[in-house]
Design a protein around this motif. Sequence first.
Motif, mmCIF file in Angstrom:
data_model
loop_
_atom_site.group_PDB
_atom_site.id
_atom_site.type_symbol
_atom_site.label_atom_id
_atom_site.label_comp_id
_atom_site.label_asym_id
_atom_site.label_seq_id
_atom_site.Cartn_x
_atom_site.Cartn_y
_atom_site.Cartn_z
ATOM 1 N N GLU A 89 0.873 -1.174 0.000
ATOM 2 C CA GLU A 89 0.000 0.000 0.000
ATOM 3 C C GLU A 89 0.908 1.221 0.000
ATOM 4 O OE1 GLU A 89 -2.815 -0.326 3.236
ATOM 5 O OE2 GLU A 89 -3.890 -1.920 2.173
ATOM 6 N N VAL A 91 1.325 5.104 0.474
ATOM 7 C CA VAL A 91 0.653 6.252 1.092
ATOM 8 C C VAL A 91 1.459 7.520 0.827
ATOM 9 C CG1 VAL A 91 0.030 7.301 3.332
ATOM 10 C CG2 VAL A 91 -0.534 4.899 2.878
ATOM 11 N N ARG A 93 1.627 11.658 1.823
ATOM 12 C CA ARG A 93 1.143 12.572 2.863
ATOM 13 C C ARG A 93 1.639 13.995 2.622
ATOM 14 N NH1 ARG A 93 -0.456 9.538 7.362
ATOM 15 N NH2 ARG A 93 0.290 7.404 7.413
ATOM 16 N N ALA A 97 -1.287 13.491 9.737
ATOM 17 C CA ALA A 97 -2.587 13.053 10.278
ATOM 18 C C ALA A 97 -2.490 11.568 10.594
ATOM 19 C CB ALA A 97 -3.706 13.304 9.264
ATOM 20 N N GLY A 98 -3.512 11.066 11.275
ATOM 21 C CA GLY A 98 -3.644 9.632 11.503
ATOM 22 C C GLY A 98 -2.416 8.994 12.107
ATOM 23 N N SER A 99 -2.021 7.850 11.522
ATOM 24 C CA SER A 99 -0.941 7.053 12.117
ATOM 25 C C SER A 99 0.398 7.788 12.089
ATOM 26 C CB SER A 99 -0.814 5.696 11.404
ATOM 27 O OG SER A 99 -0.295 5.857 10.117
ATOM 28 N N TYR A 120 3.378 0.279 2.933
ATOM 29 C CA TYR A 120 2.911 -0.660 3.960
ATOM 30 C C TYR A 120 2.736 -2.025 3.306
ATOM 31 C CZ TYR A 120 1.814 3.432 6.829
ATOM 32 O OH TYR A 120 1.899 4.598 7.573
ATOM 33 N N ASP A 128 -1.041 -4.663 8.380
ATOM 34 C CA ASP A 128 -0.434 -3.771 7.375
ATOM 35 C C ASP A 128 0.759 -2.967 7.918
ATOM 36 O OD1 ASP A 128 -2.514 -4.632 5.765
ATOM 37 O OD2 ASP A 128 -3.656 -2.765 5.876
ATOM 38 N N ASP A 174 -3.812 13.266 2.864
ATOM 39 C CA ASP A 174 -3.039 12.061 2.560
ATOM 40 C C ASP A 174 -3.932 11.074 1.817
ATOM 41 O OD1 ASP A 174 -4.648 10.761 4.487
ATOM 42 O OD2 ASP A 174 -3.193 11.092 6.081
ATOM 43 N N PHE A 175 -3.338 10.045 1.256
ATOM 44 C CA PHE A 175 -4.141 9.028 0.559
ATOM 45 C C PHE A 175 -3.323 7.767 0.369
ATOM 46 C CE2 PHE A 175 -2.096 9.522 -3.611
ATOM 47 C CZ PHE A 175 -1.578 10.796 -3.528
ATOM 48 N N LYS A 176 -4.054 6.681 0.085
ATOM 49 C CA LYS A 176 -3.436 5.359 -0.107
ATOM 50 C C LYS A 176 -3.734 4.855 -1.511
ATOM 51 C CE LYS A 176 -5.658 1.788 0.582
ATOM 52 N NZ LYS A 176 -6.334 0.709 -0.184
ATOM 53 N N ASP A 195 -12.907 6.786 1.344
ATOM 54 C CA ASP A 195 -12.444 5.640 2.142
ATOM 55 C C ASP A 195 -10.920 5.580 2.189
ATOM 56 O OD1 ASP A 195 -14.996 4.709 2.585
ATOM 57 O OD2 ASP A 195 -14.677 2.735 1.705
ATOM 58 N N THR A 196 -10.271 6.073 1.146
ATOM 59 C CA THR A 196 -8.820 5.872 1.002
ATOM 60 C C THR A 196 -8.015 7.175 1.026
ATOM 61 O OG1 THR A 196 -8.945 5.939 -1.413
ATOM 62 C CG2 THR A 196 -9.189 3.772 -0.375
ATOM 63 N N CYS A 197 -8.720 8.298 1.182
ATOM 64 C CA CYS A 197 -8.037 9.601 1.209
ATOM 65 C C CYS A 197 -8.525 10.378 2.430
ATOM 66 C CB CYS A 197 -8.429 10.462 0.004
ATOM 67 S SG CYS A 197 -8.162 9.738 -1.608
ATOM 68 N N ARG A 198 -7.720 11.330 2.894
ATOM 69 C CA ARG A 198 -8.226 12.318 3.843
ATOM 70 C C ARG A 198 -8.446 13.610 3.076
ATOM 71 N NH1 ARG A 198 -4.811 9.664 7.880
ATOM 72 N NH2 ARG A 198 -6.256 8.791 9.412
ATOM 73 N N ARG A 214 -14.456 6.497 11.347
ATOM 74 C CA ARG A 214 -13.445 5.955 12.266
ATOM 75 C C ARG A 214 -13.553 6.574 13.654
ATOM 76 N NH1 ARG A 214 -9.678 7.395 7.884
ATOM 77 N NH2 ARG A 214 -9.225 5.557 6.621
HETATM 78 N N1 UDP Z 1 -5.569 4.178 4.342
HETATM 79 C C1 UDP Z 1 -6.340 3.281 3.623
HETATM 80 N N2 UDP Z 1 -6.346 1.959 3.984
HETATM 81 C C2 UDP Z 1 -5.624 1.492 5.024
HETATM 82 C C3 UDP Z 1 -4.837 2.397 5.766
HETATM 83 C C4 UDP Z 1 -4.830 3.739 5.385
HETATM 84 O O1 UDP Z 1 -7.004 3.674 2.651
HETATM 85 O O2 UDP Z 1 -5.667 0.265 5.288
HETATM 86 C C5 UDP Z 1 -5.534 5.601 3.962
HETATM 87 C C6 UDP Z 1 -6.246 6.499 4.960
HETATM 88 O O3 UDP Z 1 -7.574 6.734 4.578
HETATM 89 C C7 UDP Z 1 -5.439 7.767 4.898
HETATM 90 C C8 UDP Z 1 -4.030 7.319 4.514
HETATM 91 O O4 UDP Z 1 -4.187 6.027 3.948
HETATM 92 O O5 UDP Z 1 -5.937 8.617 3.884
HETATM 93 C C9 UDP Z 1 -3.067 7.260 5.677
HETATM 94 O O6 UDP Z 1 -3.642 6.501 6.713
HETATM 95 P P1 UDP Z 1 -2.929 6.329 8.121
HETATM 96 O O7 UDP Z 1 -1.645 5.580 7.936
HETATM 97 O O8 UDP Z 1 -2.839 7.639 8.797
HETATM 98 O O9 UDP Z 1 -3.839 5.314 8.880
HETATM 99 P P2 UDP Z 1 -5.052 5.437 9.879
HETATM 100 O O10 UDP Z 1 -4.933 6.687 10.650
HETATM 101 O O11 UDP Z 1 -6.242 5.361 8.994
HETATM 102 O O12 UDP Z 1 -4.867 4.195 10.700
#
Ligand code: UDP
Length: 236
Positions: A89, A91, A93, A97-99, A120, A128, A174-176, A195-198, A214
Amino acid sequence: MEKQPLYEGKAKRIYATDKAGEYLVYYKDDATALNGLKKGTIASKGVMNNKITTFFFELLGKNGIPHHFIKRVSEREQLVKELKILPVEVVVRNIAAGSLAKRIGWEEGTKMPSTVLEMYYKNDDLGDPLINDYHIKAMGIATPEQVKTMSELALKINDILSAYLKDKKIELIDFKLEFGVNNGQVLLGDEISPDTCRFWDTETHEKLDKDRFRRDLGNVEEAYKEVLKRLTGEEA
Ligand code: UDP
């Protein structure tokens, strides 16, 4: 009898078609978070994500990004080219944000001084995990050349989407992305959606993406509707 999918994921099902090399993707309303621990549905999400993904893939295609998308064929279905998905995956950024915000201890919303690209390992059992190109090479899950192609495409996609969304008053946080191989060529696959972007509103910083689900922020469906409306002018 219902046709059996070749594969069922968390948000989509993949079916074989009569044509060799083409798959049908069906978009569901199911939503999961926290590595599958949180489950729910978002009304009409499948319909909206099918339309939003169609919009983004067509935009990227016009801008020279090779992808699997062929056409949207119904409210919830689209035809795509068969891909052997690389279990990575990617990503990108722009804003912490997020992780990532958690991992490096930055406040969510801090602009990254330079774009960050991460990989990832796509493996539910392992949750992941974050990996780098050395892991990928050692694990043999993609070649160094494929990693280079995915990285270059991901950064190009970031430029195209960020510029486009800015005009629609949406900030791409960010986005995946997921990529796969078709006839030896690396193509963009999967989906590009809330679902896959912020996505944050440029002015109010309101979240227009799956973080509303979430984090139990409410108005989840409305956020997806708003993204669709800003992109296509269409009321869902
Ligand atoms: N993301 C995704 N699928 C995943 C993990 C992340 O589409 O299994 C996307 C998520 O929507 C965000 C970006 O990847 O736009 C970064 O996500 P992050 O690593 O911050 O993870 P999270 O906070 O969702 O655990």
